[in-house]
Design an enzyme around this catalytic site. Sequence first.
Site, mmCIF file in Angstrom:
data_model
loop_
_atom_site.group_PDB
_atom_site.id
_atom_site.type_symbol
_atom_site.label_atom_id
_atom_site.label_comp_id
_atom_site.label_asym_id
_atom_site.label_seq_id
_atom_site.Cartn_x
_atom_site.Cartn_y
_atom_site.Cartn_z
ATOM 1 N N LYS A 142 0.849 -1.211 0.000
ATOM 2 C CA LYS A 142 0.000 0.000 0.000
ATOM 3 C C LYS A 142 0.874 1.247 0.000
ATOM 4 C CE LYS A 142 -1.769 1.459 4.048
ATOM 5 N NZ LYS A 142 -1.384 2.857 4.407
ATOM 6 N N ASN A 143 1.935 1.232 0.816
ATOM 7 C CA ASN A 143 2.728 2.455 0.981
ATOM 8 C C ASN A 143 3.718 2.680 -0.143
ATOM 9 O OD1 ASN A 143 1.213 2.842 3.200
ATOM 10 N ND2 ASN A 143 2.790 2.286 4.693
ATOM 11 N N ARG A 189 -6.034 10.782 4.659
ATOM 12 C CA ARG A 189 -5.167 11.884 5.047
ATOM 13 C C ARG A 189 -3.812 11.817 4.355
ATOM 14 N NH1 ARG A 189 -1.261 10.912 7.081
ATOM 15 N NH2 ARG A 189 -0.832 13.085 7.544
ATOM 16 N N CYS A 237 -5.218 11.963 12.899
ATOM 17 C CA CYS A 237 -5.858 10.670 12.630
ATOM 18 C C CYS A 237 -5.787 9.880 13.927
ATOM 19 C CB CYS A 237 -5.158 9.943 11.494
ATOM 20 S SG CYS A 237 -3.606 9.209 12.024
ATOM 21 N N ARG A 257 -1.058 14.650 12.792
ATOM 22 C CA ARG A 257 -0.189 14.268 11.667
ATOM 23 C C ARG A 257 0.267 15.558 10.960
ATOM 24 N NH1 ARG A 257 -1.123 8.751 10.299
ATOM 25 N NH2 ARG A 257 0.611 8.875 8.827
ATOM 26 N N PRO A 258 1.204 16.299 11.578
ATOM 27 C CA PRO A 258 1.634 17.569 10.975
ATOM 28 C C PRO A 258 2.264 17.347 9.601
ATOM 29 C CG PRO A 258 3.127 16.895 12.717
ATOM 30 C CD PRO A 258 1.959 15.947 12.764
ATOM 31 N N ILE A 259 2.284 18.401 8.794
ATOM 32 C CA ILE A 259 2.927 18.295 7.473
ATOM 33 C C ILE A 259 3.991 19.380 7.314
ATOM 34 C CG2 ILE A 259 0.920 17.206 6.360
ATOM 35 C CD1 ILE A 259 0.267 19.934 5.111
ATOM 36 N N ASP A 260 4.520 19.855 8.444
ATOM 37 C CA ASP A 260 5.521 20.924 8.387
ATOM 38 C C ASP A 260 6.753 20.526 7.576
ATOM 39 O OD1 ASP A 260 5.701 19.130 10.675
ATOM 40 O OD2 ASP A 260 7.519 20.233 11.182
ATOM 41 N N LEU A 261 7.157 19.265 7.658
ATOM 42 C CA LEU A 261 8.363 18.836 6.925
ATOM 43 C C LEU A 261 8.084 18.813 5.418
ATOM 44 C CD1 LEU A 261 9.465 15.938 9.293
ATOM 45 C CD2 LEU A 261 10.451 18.229 9.160
ATOM 46 N N ASP A 321 4.767 0.285 12.056
ATOM 47 C CA ASP A 321 3.547 -0.331 11.509
ATOM 48 C C ASP A 321 3.409 -1.792 11.894
ATOM 49 O OD1 ASP A 321 3.517 1.496 8.346
ATOM 50 O OD2 ASP A 321 3.068 2.057 10.413
ATOM 51 N N ILE A 372 7.702 6.625 16.975
ATOM 52 C CA ILE A 372 7.336 7.319 15.736
ATOM 53 C C ILE A 372 6.032 8.086 15.886
ATOM 54 C CG2 ILE A 372 6.892 7.058 13.269
ATOM 55 C CD1 ILE A 372 9.773 6.381 14.074
ATOM 56 N N ARG A 379 -8.577 -0.666 4.828
ATOM 57 C CA ARG A 379 -7.703 0.343 4.217
ATOM 58 C C ARG A 379 -6.390 -0.295 3.742
ATOM 59 N NH1 ARG A 379 -5.879 4.335 8.043
ATOM 60 N NH2 ARG A 379 -4.540 4.768 6.269
HETATM 61 C C1 EPZ Z 1 4.199 6.711 6.286
HETATM 62 O O1 EPZ Z 1 3.414 7.709 6.898
HETATM 63 C C2 EPZ Z 1 3.294 5.494 6.192
HETATM 64 N N1 EPZ Z 1 2.119 5.815 5.373
HETATM 65 C C3 EPZ Z 1 2.837 5.085 7.603
HETATM 66 O O2 EPZ Z 1 2.081 3.887 7.472
HETATM 67 C C4 EPZ Z 1 4.076 4.777 8.440
HETATM 68 O O3 EPZ Z 1 3.678 4.482 9.753
HETATM 69 C C5 EPZ Z 1 5.009 5.990 8.449
HETATM 70 O O4 EPZ Z 1 5.336 6.363 7.089
HETATM 71 C C6 EPZ Z 1 6.298 5.714 9.198
HETATM 72 O O5 EPZ Z 1 6.936 4.614 8.631
HETATM 73 C C7 EPZ Z 1 2.260 5.851 4.024
HETATM 74 O O6 EPZ Z 1 3.334 5.630 3.481
HETATM 75 C C8 EPZ Z 1 1.022 6.165 3.242
HETATM 76 P P1 EPZ Z 1 6.225 10.039 8.502
HETATM 77 P P2 EPZ Z 1 3.972 9.238 6.955
HETATM 78 O O7 EPZ Z 1 6.100 11.315 7.759
HETATM 79 O O8 EPZ Z 1 4.709 9.556 5.710
HETATM 80 C C9 EPZ Z 1 5.967 13.152 12.047
HETATM 81 C C10 EPZ Z 1 0.256 2.449 7.735
HETATM 82 O O9 EPZ Z 1 -0.158 1.845 8.731
HETATM 83 N N2 EPZ Z 1 5.921 14.172 10.983
HETATM 84 O O10 EPZ Z 1 7.491 9.225 8.359
HETATM 85 O O11 EPZ Z 1 2.868 10.110 7.389
HETATM 86 C C11 EPZ Z 1 4.668 12.367 12.107
HETATM 87 O O12 EPZ Z 1 3.709 13.052 12.906
HETATM 88 C C12 EPZ Z 1 0.690 3.898 7.871
HETATM 89 O O13 EPZ Z 1 0.383 1.968 6.589
HETATM 90 C C13 EPZ Z 1 6.061 15.514 11.310
HETATM 91 O O14 EPZ Z 1 6.216 15.864 12.481
HETATM 92 O O15 EPZ Z 1 5.011 9.077 8.163
HETATM 93 C C14 EPZ Z 1 5.080 11.063 12.725
HETATM 94 O O16 EPZ Z 1 5.130 11.218 14.138
HETATM 95 C C15 EPZ Z 1 0.483 4.438 9.281
HETATM 96 N N3 EPZ Z 1 5.997 16.442 10.331
HETATM 97 C C16 EPZ Z 1 6.517 10.884 12.209
HETATM 98 O O17 EPZ Z 1 6.948 12.171 11.738
HETATM 99 C C17 EPZ Z 1 5.817 16.101 9.007
HETATM 100 O O18 EPZ Z 1 5.781 17.005 8.144
HETATM 101 C C18 EPZ Z 1 6.619 9.855 11.065
HETATM 102 O O19 EPZ Z 1 5.871 10.366 10.032
HETATM 103 C C19 EPZ Z 1 5.675 14.728 8.692
HETATM 104 C C20 EPZ Z 1 5.741 13.785 9.696
#
Ligand code: EPZ
Length: 416
Positions: A22-23, A92, A116, A121-125, A305, A327, A397
């Site tokens: 999926k990812n 999301r 969620c 789930r911030p998107i600042d990065l 995960d 995480i 999902r």
């Molecule tokens: C991806 O989510 C996966 N989803 C998640 O899988 C997985 O848990 C995660 O990576 C970590 O491996 C998809 O690929 C669709 P991150 P993503 O950005 O990209 C924080 C599943 O079960 N963060 O690596 O959202 C965030 O809040 C799902 O399949 C910021 O602070 O993960 C989290 O605490 C769940 N600012 C941490 O980083 C940002 O701009 C990891 O997030 C982005 C993230």
Amino acid sequence: MSVLRITGGRELRGEVRVHGAKNSVLPIIAASLLANGETVIHNCPKLSDVEAAIKILRHLGCRAERRDREVAVDSRGLSRLDIPHGLMREMRSSVIFLGALLARGGEASLSLPGGCELGPRPIDLHLGALRALGAKITEEGGSIICRAARLRGRRVNLSFPSVGATENAMLAASLAEGTTIVTNAAREPEIWDLQCYLRALGVNAYGAGTPTVVVEGTRISADVSHSVIPDRIVAATYLAAAAATRSKVELSGVIPAHLATVVGTLREMGCEIRAERETLYIESDGNLRAVRPVITEPYPGFPTDAQPQLMAAALRAKGTTAFVENIFENRYRHAEEMRRLGADIKIEGRVAMVTGTDKLTGAPVTATDLRGGAALAVAALGAEGVTEISGLHHIDRGYDGLEDTLRALGAEIRRA
Ligand code: EPZ
């Protein structure tokens, strides 16, 4: 509302072919916007998140058709650059469309993705990466609007190796002028799969799997086909199910290297696991022992995960196993539901202490999120009596045919 009804205690025997990741599919569907041509994605699982991504492509004016486990996308018809609230609510992780829309159309807007089940789930990065490439970003009425007449290749440093932010940076960089270097990039196998797809489009991208990913921007107009890698988290889920029961199970179509930390932990728990080219064999007598702390970290560390599923396997392991979830802020919601089966789990902040009990008893439980829901199915397989799991929309999902696969292995499970 349907439920999964599971009668635990059955032995699991047989073979599982693990479906596509999926990812990997989701960022590649977003990247297909860059193709400005036809993309065929093979080994594409039937998941509600994938259907949601297909709906977004159609909303944007692209043609997107599914034929069994193949999805064909033609992104020449792209005519909109916005992702409305309703579609964002549905998934999301649609934030992954931002970079490609901005790169292709010079503008991209999406309704702010709320938190969620796993916490905010911030998107600042993501936004920081796009700004580094030249995007002007404003917030208007609950929406994020990104604009950039031309993106320029730059150095993008991520303060945390975010998977999604790495992917958004790679997609925006693909059409930027010049070369982008992403440092502290996520190293997950899905990043490597995305890089394979971009290279098939003719983008000179390299370094995926290391902390530094380089993308040389170019013009793209290409028809490509790509087969996604197997889903390592779905594979981890079936391994945990085998561990929690008496079992001899063969997982085929996997990449064992993607599961090294999960396999290591399950071996420590007492499972026999053999790895061959694209196959993992697992044998368990169901009598597991507690192991050293399971600490989730960015890849190649232990995957967050798979934390809920490994916790489900640890519920009857002799002794106490500590889990440390680094995480996500709120990824122990499944623990409350596991306690209803008789689990002994104590949570203090990021640490969950799981003490094995000699038996779990089936009960009605509710899936709290995608992987938490799958973990409840794993726990139910090892419990005595009947467990009914509601909230199946979470599980649907990310799992293509979970109950059919488990039933084929001998589990007494059906969707009622
Ligand atoms: C991806 O989510 C996966 N989803 C998640 O899988 C997985 O848990 C995660 O990576 C970590 O491996 C998809 O690929 C669709 P991150 P993503 O950005 O990209 C924080 C599943 O079960 N963060 O690596 O959202 C965030 O809040 C799902 O399949 C910021 O602070 O993960 C989290 O605490 C769940 N600012 C941490 O980083 C940002 O701009 C990891 O997030 C982005 C993230």
